[in-house]
Design a protein around this motif. Structure first.
Motif: not given
Length: 273
Positions: A157-158, A189, A191, A193, A205, A216
């Motif tokens: 995510a980051d 994290m 996420h 996508g 995820q 987080t």
């Protein structure tokens, strides 16, 4: 319509004990058709940690599909890690480390991406590729094809790069096998996508459901609802200082054709927004 409760990285050995019973209460209230744990059931692959993880898994509702993560192999005992990396896992969870489960509208195939030679990073073995391709080829037309693996071949995510050998090659394998959805963990994290080179695969995820090893600040899990042409992902969060899980954001992803797209239909915003 099938509902999958997806959790990951519970890391028994670093569990926030306050969260165990509230999470189990939530799981039974949600009453999913399948619970999925995408690896890292322990922190250091110790016998006591595996027993605690086994006891927790036994209390989850209904059928449960689990795969190992890198933390489920010994880190410091190099001999065991190289010669019998999943011996502790198999003693408590059985010999099968790439299980399959059939739902009325989905085939769910677990893959073991833990790599004893590198420990932290993952890899997709040729035998796993064959198993996945065979399972999805045999699945009836129209069923969702869902993969469960600890390491995902897409960034976190980051933006941290995928922590798996040959991410591009892994993406290609998943796409060729006909995967629709990949459930994974490892990054701690949540996420969701897609990848441009595998637009037909949705990557979901989650972070850590129970561990104090947060990235987080929030423990989380997700309820994934499979419907014709779309998937709804409801997050459940335990914020800092809380011993309860509460509803978080909901996202809907639709696939009207060959590629996934995010939809706003039925979207539940984050609390406070």
């Amino acid at each position: 319509m099938s509902r999958i409760l997806h959790l990951s990285d519970v890391h028994f050995g670093t569990v926030d004990a306050r969260l165990v019973d509230p999470f189990l209460d939530l799981a039974h209230r949600l009453n999913p058709d399948l619970c999925v744990v995408s690896g890292d059931l322990t922190q250091r692959a110790g016998a006591g940690q595996f027993r605690a993880a086994r006891d927790f898994v036994a209390r989850l509702p209904g059928p449960v599909l689990i795969v190992p993560g890198n933390h489920d192999m010994p880190l410091h005992n190099l001999a065991i890690r190289l010669l019998a990396p999943f011996s502790g896992y198999r003693r408590v969870f059985g010999a099968e480390i790439e299980p399959q489960f059939d739902l009325p509208d989905a085939v769910v195939q677990g893959l073991n991406t833990a790599n004893p030679f590198v420990w932290k990073s993952g890899r997709l073995r040729p035998a796993s590729v064959w198993r996945l391709t065979d399972a999805f080829a045999k699945a009836p037309p129209g069923r969702w094809r869902v993969v469960v693996m600890h390491h995902a071949p897409v960034p976190a995510a980051d933006g941290t790069p995928a922590d798996i050998a040959d991410p591009a090659g892994t993406l290609a394998v998943l796409a060729r096998a006909g995967a629709d959805i990949v459930l994974s963990g490892h990054t701690h994290m949540p996420h969701a996508g897609f990848a441009e080179t595998a637009a037909g695969v949705l990557f979901l995820q989650v972070g850590t459901a129970l561990s104090t090893r947060l990235k987080t600040g929030t423990n989380d899990a997700a309820l994934v609802t499979l419907q014709p042409g779309k998937v709804t992902v409801e997050s459940w969060l335990s914020p800092p200082g809380s011993a309860a899980f509460m509803p978080g954001p909901t996202q809907t992803h639709a696939r009207p054709g060959a590629a996934w797209q995010k939809s706003t239909e039925g979207e539940r915003p984050q609390p406070g927004r």
